[in-house]
Design a protein around this motif. Sequence first.
Motif, mmCIF file in Angstrom:
data_model
loop_
_atom_site.group_PDB
_atom_site.id
_atom_site.type_symbol
_atom_site.label_atom_id
_atom_site.label_comp_id
_atom_site.label_asym_id
_atom_site.label_seq_id
_atom_site.Cartn_x
_atom_site.Cartn_y
_atom_site.Cartn_z
ATOM 1 N N PRO A 334 0.827 -1.211 0.000
ATOM 2 C CA PRO A 334 0.000 0.000 0.000
ATOM 3 C C PRO A 334 0.862 1.263 0.000
ATOM 4 O O PRO A 334 2.037 1.228 0.393
ATOM 5 N N THR A 335 0.291 2.353 -0.446
ATOM 6 C CA THR A 335 0.996 3.645 -0.424
ATOM 7 C C THR A 335 0.338 4.636 0.527
ATOM 8 O O THR A 335 0.816 5.756 0.682
ATOM 9 N N ASP A 336 -0.779 4.206 1.165
ATOM 10 C CA ASP A 336 -1.523 5.129 2.026
ATOM 11 C C ASP A 336 -1.215 4.965 3.513
ATOM 12 O O ASP A 336 -1.807 5.636 4.344
ATOM 13 N N LYS A 337 -0.299 4.069 3.846
ATOM 14 C CA LYS A 337 0.092 3.887 5.241
ATOM 15 C C LYS A 337 1.516 3.346 5.286
ATOM 16 O O LYS A 337 1.993 2.748 4.296
ATOM 17 N N PRO A 338 2.218 3.539 6.399
ATOM 18 C CA PRO A 338 3.599 3.056 6.493
ATOM 19 C C PRO A 338 3.684 1.531 6.377
ATOM 20 O O PRO A 338 2.830 0.804 6.877
ATOM 21 N N VAL A 339 4.727 1.082 5.695
ATOM 22 C CA VAL A 339 5.038 -0.342 5.594
ATOM 23 C C VAL A 339 6.335 -0.575 6.371
ATOM 24 O O VAL A 339 7.370 0.016 6.045
ATOM 25 N N VAL A 340 6.258 -1.411 7.401
ATOM 26 C CA VAL A 340 7.415 -1.668 8.261
ATOM 27 C C VAL A 340 7.895 -3.101 8.036
ATOM 28 O O VAL A 340 7.118 -4.050 8.162
ATOM 29 N N PHE A 341 9.171 -3.259 7.701
ATOM 30 C CA PHE A 341 9.740 -4.580 7.448
ATOM 31 C C PHE A 341 10.423 -5.116 8.708
ATOM 32 O O PHE A 341 11.072 -4.364 9.443
ATOM 33 N N VAL A 342 10.291 -6.422 8.919
ATOM 34 C CA VAL A 342 10.899 -7.061 10.079
ATOM 35 C C VAL A 342 11.501 -8.403 9.664
ATOM 36 O O VAL A 342 11.020 -9.056 8.736
ATOM 37 N N CYS A 343 12.587 -8.787 10.342
ATOM 38 C CA CYS A 343 13.175 -10.122 10.172
ATOM 39 C C CYS A 343 13.783 -10.513 11.524
ATOM 40 O O CYS A 343 13.452 -9.918 12.542
ATOM 41 N N GLY A 344 14.662 -11.489 11.539
ATOM 42 C CA GLY A 344 15.205 -11.949 12.812
ATOM 43 C C GLY A 344 16.343 -11.125 13.360
ATOM 44 O O GLY A 344 16.546 -11.063 14.572
ATOM 45 N N THR A 345 17.100 -10.460 12.465
ATOM 46 C CA THR A 345 18.292 -9.745 12.913
ATOM 47 C C THR A 345 18.376 -8.299 12.439
ATOM 48 O O THR A 345 19.288 -7.583 12.840
ATOM 49 N N GLY A 346 17.474 -7.870 11.583
ATOM 50 C CA GLY A 346 17.548 -6.525 11.024
ATOM 51 C C GLY A 346 18.264 -6.461 9.697
ATOM 52 O O GLY A 346 18.233 -5.431 9.017
ATOM 53 N N ALA A 347 18.911 -7.568 9.300
ATOM 54 C CA ALA A 347 19.664 -7.574 8.045
ATOM 55 C C ALA A 347 18.741 -7.562 6.830
ATOM 56 O O ALA A 347 18.829 -6.685 5.958
#
Length: 386
Positions: A334-347
Amino acid sequence: MRTKQLSLYVAVLACLAAAPMVFPVTACAADAAAIQPRDGWYNKALVDFDFVNQNVSIPPKKGVMIIDSRPAARQYDPGHIPGAINIPDSQFDKLVDKLPADKATLLLFYCGGLECMLSHNSAFKAEKLGYTNVKVYPAGSPDWKAKGGQISVSAAYLKKLMDEKSPYVLIDARPKRVADKGMIPTALNISDTEFDKQVDKLPADKATPLIYYCGGLECVLSDKSAEKAKKLGYTNVLTYPPGYPDWEKIHGAPAPTVAAAAGAAPATAATAALVPGKEKGSVTVASFEQVWKTNPGSIVLVDVRDPKEVAAGTIKGSINIPMNELEKKIATLPTDKPVVFVCGTGARSGEAYDTVKLLGGKVQAYFLDADTKFNADGSYAMVAKK
Protein backbone atom coordinates in the motif's frame (compact mmCIF):
# COMPACT_ATOMS: atom_id res chain seq x y z
CA MET A 1 28.65 -65.61 18.65
CA ARG A 2 25.51 -67.71 18.21
CA THR A 3 23.55 -65.06 20.11
CA LYS A 4 24.71 -62.30 17.73
CA GLN A 5 23.90 -64.47 14.70
CA LEU A 6 20.45 -65.19 16.11
CA SER A 7 19.83 -61.48 16.76
CA LEU A 8 20.80 -60.64 13.20
CA TYR A 9 18.57 -63.40 11.84
CA VAL A 10 15.59 -62.12 13.86
CA ALA A 11 16.21 -58.57 12.66
CA VAL A 12 16.24 -59.70 9.03
CA LEU A 13 12.99 -61.63 9.47
CA ALA A 14 11.41 -58.57 11.09
CA CYS A 15 12.37 -56.43 8.11
CA LEU A 16 10.92 -58.94 5.67
CA ALA A 17 7.70 -59.24 7.61
CA ALA A 18 7.23 -55.49 7.85
CA ALA A 19 7.83 -54.65 4.18
CA PRO A 20 8.64 -57.69 2.03
CA MET A 21 8.15 -55.87 -1.28
CA VAL A 22 10.13 -52.75 -0.39
CA PHE A 23 13.30 -53.59 1.50
CA PRO A 24 15.74 -56.16 0.11
CA VAL A 25 17.19 -58.68 2.54
CA THR A 26 20.69 -57.27 2.15
CA ALA A 27 19.56 -53.75 3.11
CA CYS A 28 17.73 -55.00 6.19
CA ALA A 29 20.69 -57.09 7.21
CA ALA A 30 23.03 -54.12 6.80
CA ASP A 31 20.76 -51.84 8.84
CA ALA A 32 20.38 -54.44 11.57
CA ALA A 33 24.14 -54.94 11.74
CA ALA A 34 24.74 -51.18 11.88
CA ILE A 35 22.59 -50.70 14.96
CA GLN A 36 23.75 -53.76 16.88
CA PRO A 37 24.45 -52.76 20.50
CA ARG A 38 28.03 -52.90 21.69
CA ASP A 39 29.54 -53.29 25.10
CA GLY A 40 29.99 -49.89 26.72
CA TRP A 41 27.65 -48.08 24.35
CA TYR A 42 24.64 -46.07 25.46
CA ASN A 43 22.39 -48.73 23.95
CA LYS A 44 19.12 -47.32 25.27
CA ALA A 45 18.65 -44.87 22.41
CA LEU A 46 20.80 -45.10 19.29
CA VAL A 47 19.83 -42.94 16.30
CA ASP A 48 20.91 -42.68 12.67
CA PHE A 49 21.71 -39.95 10.13
CA ASP A 50 18.08 -39.38 9.17
CA PHE A 51 17.01 -38.80 12.76
CA VAL A 52 19.83 -36.35 13.37
CA ASN A 53 19.24 -34.58 10.06
CA GLN A 54 15.62 -33.94 11.04
CA ASN A 55 16.84 -32.14 14.15
CA VAL A 56 19.61 -30.04 12.57
CA SER A 57 18.37 -26.57 11.76
CA ILE A 58 19.49 -22.95 11.56
CA PRO A 59 17.87 -21.30 13.47
CA PRO A 60 18.35 -24.14 15.98
CA LYS A 61 15.31 -26.34 16.54
CA LYS A 62 13.59 -25.62 19.83
CA GLY A 63 13.82 -28.31 22.48
CA VAL A 64 16.92 -29.89 20.89
CA MET A 65 20.60 -29.64 21.77
CA ILE A 66 23.23 -31.36 19.62
CA ILE A 67 26.47 -32.05 21.48
CA ASP A 68 29.85 -32.87 19.95
CA SER A 69 31.83 -34.86 22.53
CA ARG A 70 35.15 -34.68 20.68
CA PRO A 71 38.15 -32.50 21.65
CA ALA A 72 37.87 -28.93 20.41
CA ALA A 73 41.00 -27.84 18.56
CA ARG A 74 41.74 -30.93 16.48
CA GLN A 75 38.22 -32.19 15.81
CA TYR A 76 35.28 -29.92 16.70
CA ASP A 77 36.76 -26.62 15.50
CA PRO A 78 37.66 -27.76 11.94
CA GLY A 79 34.33 -29.45 11.30
CA HIS A 80 31.13 -30.23 13.20
CA ILE A 81 27.38 -30.57 12.69
CA PRO A 82 25.77 -27.12 12.30
CA GLY A 83 24.42 -25.77 15.58
CA ALA A 84 26.23 -28.37 17.69
CA ILE A 85 27.87 -27.17 20.87
CA ASN A 86 31.19 -28.60 22.02
CA ILE A 87 31.40 -30.40 25.36
CA PRO A 88 34.46 -32.65 25.17
CA ASP A 89 33.80 -35.74 27.25
CA SER A 90 37.05 -35.19 29.12
CA GLN A 91 35.72 -31.81 30.30
CA PHE A 92 32.09 -32.79 30.77
CA ASP A 93 31.96 -32.05 34.49
CA LYS A 94 33.59 -28.64 34.02
CA LEU A 95 31.25 -27.62 31.20
CA VAL A 96 28.00 -29.04 32.54
CA ASP A 97 26.58 -25.50 32.76
CA LYS A 98 26.34 -25.55 28.94
CA LEU A 99 23.53 -28.10 29.19
CA PRO A 100 19.95 -26.77 29.14
CA ALA A 101 17.99 -26.19 32.35
CA ASP A 102 15.04 -28.19 30.99
CA LYS A 103 15.84 -31.84 31.71
CA ALA A 104 13.31 -32.94 29.06
CA THR A 105 15.34 -31.33 26.24
CA LEU A 106 16.40 -33.79 23.54
CA LEU A 107 20.16 -34.23 23.89
CA LEU A 108 21.83 -35.70 20.79
CA PHE A 109 25.42 -36.79 21.45
CA TYR A 110 27.91 -37.74 18.74
CA CYS A 111 31.66 -38.06 18.28
CA GLY A 112 34.11 -39.67 15.85
CA GLY A 113 32.29 -42.74 14.63
CA LEU A 114 31.54 -46.33 15.61
CA GLU A 115 34.84 -46.83 17.41
CA CYS A 116 34.50 -43.63 19.43
CA MET A 117 33.18 -43.97 22.98
CA LEU A 118 33.13 -40.29 23.95
CA SER A 119 29.49 -39.65 23.01
CA HIS A 120 28.34 -42.76 24.87
CA ASN A 121 30.32 -41.80 27.97
CA SER A 122 28.79 -38.32 27.94
CA ALA A 123 25.29 -39.70 27.40
CA PHE A 124 25.59 -41.80 30.54
CA LYS A 125 26.77 -38.73 32.47
CA ALA A 126 23.84 -36.66 31.20
CA GLU A 127 21.41 -39.37 32.23
CA LYS A 128 22.87 -39.37 35.75
CA LEU A 129 22.21 -35.63 35.88
CA GLY A 130 18.52 -36.31 35.33
CA TYR A 131 18.13 -35.70 31.60
CA THR A 132 15.31 -37.89 30.34
CA ASN A 133 15.61 -37.65 26.55
CA VAL A 134 19.19 -38.64 25.76
CA LYS A 135 20.21 -40.19 22.43
CA VAL A 136 23.49 -41.10 20.74
CA TYR A 137 24.37 -40.97 17.04
CA PRO A 138 27.03 -43.71 17.08
CA ALA A 139 28.11 -43.34 13.45
CA GLY A 140 28.93 -39.73 14.28
CA SER A 141 30.84 -37.18 12.25
CA PRO A 142 32.31 -39.58 9.64
CA ASP A 143 28.82 -40.75 8.71
CA TRP A 144 27.44 -37.21 8.73
CA LYS A 145 30.14 -36.04 6.32
CA ALA A 146 29.95 -39.13 4.10
CA LYS A 147 26.19 -38.65 3.62
CA GLY A 148 26.51 -35.03 2.60
CA GLY A 149 25.62 -33.29 5.86
CA GLN A 150 26.65 -29.63 6.04
CA ILE A 151 29.88 -29.05 7.94
CA SER A 152 30.45 -26.01 10.14
CA VAL A 153 33.59 -24.52 11.63
CA SER A 154 34.29 -22.48 14.75
CA ALA A 155 35.73 -19.00 15.28
CA ALA A 156 38.93 -20.58 16.58
CA TYR A 157 39.43 -22.51 13.36
CA LEU A 158 38.70 -19.43 11.26
CA LYS A 159 41.31 -17.46 13.22
CA LYS A 160 43.80 -20.31 12.70
CA LEU A 161 43.28 -20.15 8.93
CA MET A 162 43.90 -16.40 9.01
CA ASP A 163 47.03 -16.68 11.13
CA GLU A 164 48.46 -19.43 8.94
CA LYS A 165 47.46 -17.61 5.75
CA SER A 166 45.79 -20.77 4.50
CA PRO A 167 43.88 -20.77 1.20
CA TYR A 168 40.18 -20.10 1.74
CA VAL A 169 37.47 -17.61 0.78
CA LEU A 170 35.38 -16.16 3.60
CA ILE A 171 32.01 -14.80 2.46
CA ASP A 172 29.66 -12.49 4.34
CA ALA A 173 26.14 -13.31 3.10
CA ARG A 174 24.48 -10.32 4.80
CA PRO A 175 23.10 -7.37 2.82
CA LYS A 176 25.70 -4.76 1.86
CA ARG A 177 24.22 -2.09 4.15
CA VAL A 178 24.87 -4.39 7.13
CA ALA A 179 28.24 -5.73 6.01
CA ASP A 180 29.49 -2.20 5.40
CA LYS A 181 29.30 -1.53 9.14
CA GLY A 182 31.91 -4.19 9.77
CA MET A 183 32.91 -7.60 8.48
CA ILE A 184 35.19 -10.36 9.71
CA PRO A 185 38.74 -9.68 8.48
CA THR A 186 39.52 -11.18 5.03
CA ALA A 187 35.80 -11.53 4.18
CA LEU A 188 34.19 -10.40 0.96
CA ASN A 189 30.52 -9.48 0.80
CA ILE A 190 28.19 -11.42 -1.48
CA SER A 191 24.67 -10.79 -0.22
CA ASP A 192 22.53 -13.89 -0.51
CA THR A 193 19.91 -11.85 -2.36
CA GLU A 194 22.58 -10.74 -4.84
CA PHE A 195 24.21 -14.18 -5.11
CA ASP A 196 23.39 -14.79 -8.78
CA LYS A 197 24.47 -11.28 -9.77
CA GLN A 198 27.82 -11.53 -7.97
CA VAL A 199 28.72 -15.13 -8.67
CA ASP A 200 31.78 -13.92 -10.59
CA LYS A 201 33.35 -13.02 -7.22
CA LEU A 202 33.68 -16.71 -6.38
CA PRO A 203 37.00 -18.44 -7.14
CA ALA A 204 37.43 -20.36 -10.38
CA ASP A 205 38.83 -23.39 -8.55
CA LYS A 206 35.77 -25.33 -7.33
CA ALA A 207 37.89 -27.09 -4.68
CA THR A 208 38.70 -23.83 -2.87
CA PRO A 209 37.30 -23.86 0.68
CA LEU A 210 34.35 -21.46 0.90
CA ILE A 211 33.26 -20.39 4.39
CA TYR A 212 29.91 -18.60 4.65
CA TYR A 213 28.65 -16.58 7.61
CA CYS A 214 25.93 -14.04 8.36
CA GLY A 215 24.21 -12.53 11.40
CA GLY A 216 24.23 -15.39 13.89
CA LEU A 217 22.29 -18.54 14.68
CA GLU A 218 18.96 -16.91 13.79
CA CYS A 219 20.21 -15.93 10.33
CA VAL A 220 19.63 -18.33 7.42
CA LEU A 221 21.44 -16.34 4.72
CA SER A 222 24.77 -18.18 4.99
CA ASP A 223 23.06 -21.57 4.79
CA LYS A 224 21.13 -20.50 1.71
CA SER A 225 24.24 -19.18 -0.02
CA ALA A 226 26.19 -22.31 0.90
CA GLU A 227 23.57 -24.46 -0.82
CA LYS A 228 23.73 -22.28 -3.92
CA ALA A 229 27.51 -22.63 -4.02
CA LYS A 230 27.23 -26.42 -3.78
CA LYS A 231 24.83 -26.43 -6.72
CA LEU A 232 27.46 -24.55 -8.72
CA GLY A 233 29.85 -27.43 -8.10
CA TYR A 234 31.96 -26.15 -5.20
CA THR A 235 33.10 -29.19 -3.25
CA ASN A 236 34.38 -27.73 0.02
CA VAL A 237 31.61 -25.45 1.29
CA LEU A 238 31.59 -24.73 5.03
CA THR A 239 29.53 -22.49 7.28
CA TYR A 240 30.23 -20.51 10.44
CA PRO A 241 26.69 -20.34 11.92
CA PRO A 242 27.40 -18.10 14.98
CA GLY A 243 28.64 -15.58 12.43
CA TYR A 244 29.53 -11.95 12.91
CA PRO A 245 27.97 -11.51 16.40
CA ASP A 246 30.13 -14.35 17.72
CA TRP A 247 33.27 -13.04 16.04
CA GLU A 248 32.64 -9.51 17.34
CA LYS A 249 32.12 -10.84 20.86
CA ILE A 250 35.43 -12.73 20.76
CA HIS A 251 37.64 -10.40 18.75
CA GLY A 252 35.87 -7.03 18.79
CA ALA A 253 34.40 -5.09 15.91
CA PRO A 254 36.65 -4.13 13.00
CA ALA A 255 36.34 -0.71 11.46
CA PRO A 256 33.39 -0.33 9.07
CA THR A 257 34.26 -0.65 5.39
CA VAL A 258 32.37 2.56 4.62
CA ALA A 259 30.77 5.24 6.72
CA ALA A 260 27.39 4.19 8.05
CA ALA A 261 24.46 5.92 6.43
CA ALA A 262 23.22 8.89 8.41
CA GLY A 263 19.90 10.62 8.52
CA ALA A 264 16.45 9.86 9.78
CA ALA A 265 13.21 8.78 8.24
CA PRO A 266 11.07 11.79 7.40
CA ALA A 267 8.11 12.33 9.70
CA THR A 268 4.68 12.85 8.16
CA ALA A 269 1.22 12.90 9.62
CA ALA A 270 0.83 9.23 8.79
CA THR A 271 4.12 8.28 10.47
CA ALA A 272 4.26 10.72 13.33
CA ALA A 273 3.91 7.94 15.90
CA LEU A 274 6.87 6.02 14.46
CA VAL A 275 10.09 7.48 15.82
CA PRO A 276 13.19 7.35 13.58
CA GLY A 277 15.92 4.98 14.73
CA LYS A 278 19.70 5.22 14.45
CA GLU A 279 19.86 3.79 10.95
CA LYS A 280 18.39 5.61 7.99
CA GLY A 281 14.91 4.26 7.38
CA SER A 282 14.65 2.44 10.71
CA VAL A 283 12.14 3.10 13.47
CA THR A 284 12.68 2.55 17.17
CA VAL A 285 11.43 -0.65 18.74
CA ALA A 286 9.58 1.31 21.41
CA SER A 287 7.64 3.43 18.93
CA PHE A 288 6.81 0.43 16.75
CA GLU A 289 5.52 -1.56 19.72
CA GLN A 290 3.41 1.36 20.89
CA VAL A 291 1.79 1.73 17.46
CA TRP A 292 1.39 -2.04 17.04
CA LYS A 293 -0.30 -2.28 20.42
CA THR A 294 -2.61 0.71 20.17
CA ASN A 295 -3.36 1.05 16.44
CA PRO A 296 -2.03 -1.90 14.42
CA GLY A 297 -4.27 -1.08 11.48
CA SER A 298 -2.36 2.15 10.88
CA ILE A 299 0.71 0.29 9.57
CA VAL A 300 1.48 -2.80 7.50
CA LEU A 301 4.02 -5.13 9.07
CA VAL A 302 5.87 -7.31 6.54
CA ASP A 303 7.93 -10.28 7.67
CA VAL A 304 10.60 -10.82 4.99
CA ARG A 305 11.93 -14.14 6.29
CA ASP A 306 11.52 -17.38 4.38
CA PRO A 307 8.21 -19.31 4.64
CA LYS A 308 9.91 -22.11 6.59
CA GLU A 309 11.01 -19.64 9.26
CA VAL A 310 7.62 -17.95 9.36
CA ALA A 311 5.87 -21.30 9.76
CA ALA A 312 7.72 -21.79 13.05
CA GLY A 313 6.53 -18.44 14.39
CA THR A 314 5.75 -14.89 13.29
CA ILE A 315 4.19 -11.74 14.74
CA LYS A 316 0.43 -12.06 14.74
CA GLY A 317 -1.05 -9.69 12.20
CA SER A 318 2.01 -9.46 9.98
CA ILE A 319 2.12 -10.59 6.36
CA ASN A 320 4.91 -12.63 4.78
CA ILE A 321 6.76 -11.53 1.65
CA PRO A 322 10.11 -13.36 1.50
CA MET A 323 13.04 -11.09 0.68
CA ASN A 324 13.77 -12.96 -2.56
CA GLU A 325 10.20 -12.30 -3.75
CA LEU A 326 9.90 -8.68 -2.64
CA GLU A 327 11.03 -7.05 -5.87
CA LYS A 328 8.29 -8.83 -7.80
CA LYS A 329 5.63 -7.98 -5.20
CA ILE A 330 6.38 -4.32 -4.49
CA ALA A 331 3.26 -3.33 -6.42
CA THR A 332 1.11 -5.14 -3.84
CA LEU A 333 2.31 -2.86 -1.02
CA PRO A 334 0.00 0.00 0.00
CA THR A 335 1.00 3.65 -0.42
CA ASP A 336 -1.52 5.13 2.03
CA LYS A 337 0.09 3.89 5.24
CA PRO A 338 3.60 3.06 6.49
CA VAL A 339 5.04 -0.34 5.59
CA VAL A 340 7.42 -1.67 8.26
CA PHE A 341 9.74 -4.58 7.45
CA VAL A 342 10.90 -7.06 10.08
CA CYS A 343 13.18 -10.12 10.17
CA GLY A 344 15.20 -11.95 12.81
CA THR A 345 18.29 -9.74 12.91
CA GLY A 346 17.55 -6.53 11.02
CA ALA A 347 19.66 -7.57 8.05
CA ARG A 348 16.95 -8.63 5.60
CA SER A 349 14.49 -6.02 6.86
CA GLY A 350 17.08 -3.31 6.10
CA GLU A 351 17.66 -4.81 2.67
CA ALA A 352 13.91 -4.78 2.08
CA TYR A 353 13.82 -1.08 2.96
CA ASP A 354 16.67 -0.36 0.51
CA THR A 355 14.93 -2.33 -2.23
CA VAL A 356 11.60 -0.56 -1.80
CA LYS A 357 13.18 2.89 -1.56
CA LEU A 358 14.90 2.17 -4.87
CA LEU A 359 11.97 0.58 -6.71
CA GLY A 360 8.85 1.19 -4.66
CA GLY A 361 7.78 4.65 -5.76
CA LYS A 362 5.41 6.14 -3.20
CA VAL A 363 5.55 3.26 -0.69
CA GLN A 364 6.29 4.64 2.80
CA ALA A 365 8.94 2.09 3.76
CA TYR A 366 10.61 1.62 7.15
CA PHE A 367 12.35 -1.24 8.92
CA LEU A 368 13.12 -2.60 12.36
CA ASP A 369 16.84 -2.86 13.09
CA ALA A 370 16.45 -5.36 15.91
CA ASP A 371 17.01 -8.92 17.08
CA THR A 372 13.61 -10.56 17.14
CA LYS A 373 12.49 -13.91 18.56
CA PHE A 374 9.27 -15.15 16.99
CA ASN A 375 6.98 -17.51 18.90
CA ALA A 376 4.49 -20.01 17.49
CA ASP A 377 1.59 -18.31 19.29
CA GLY A 378 2.15 -15.01 17.47
CA SER A 379 3.97 -13.29 20.31
CA TYR A 380 7.52 -12.01 20.00
CA ALA A 381 10.47 -10.51 21.87
CA MET A 382 12.36 -7.65 20.20
CA VAL A 383 15.62 -5.98 21.24
CA ALA A 384 16.99 -3.00 19.34
CA LYS A 385 20.50 -3.17 17.91
CA LYS A 386 23.01 -1.24 19.98
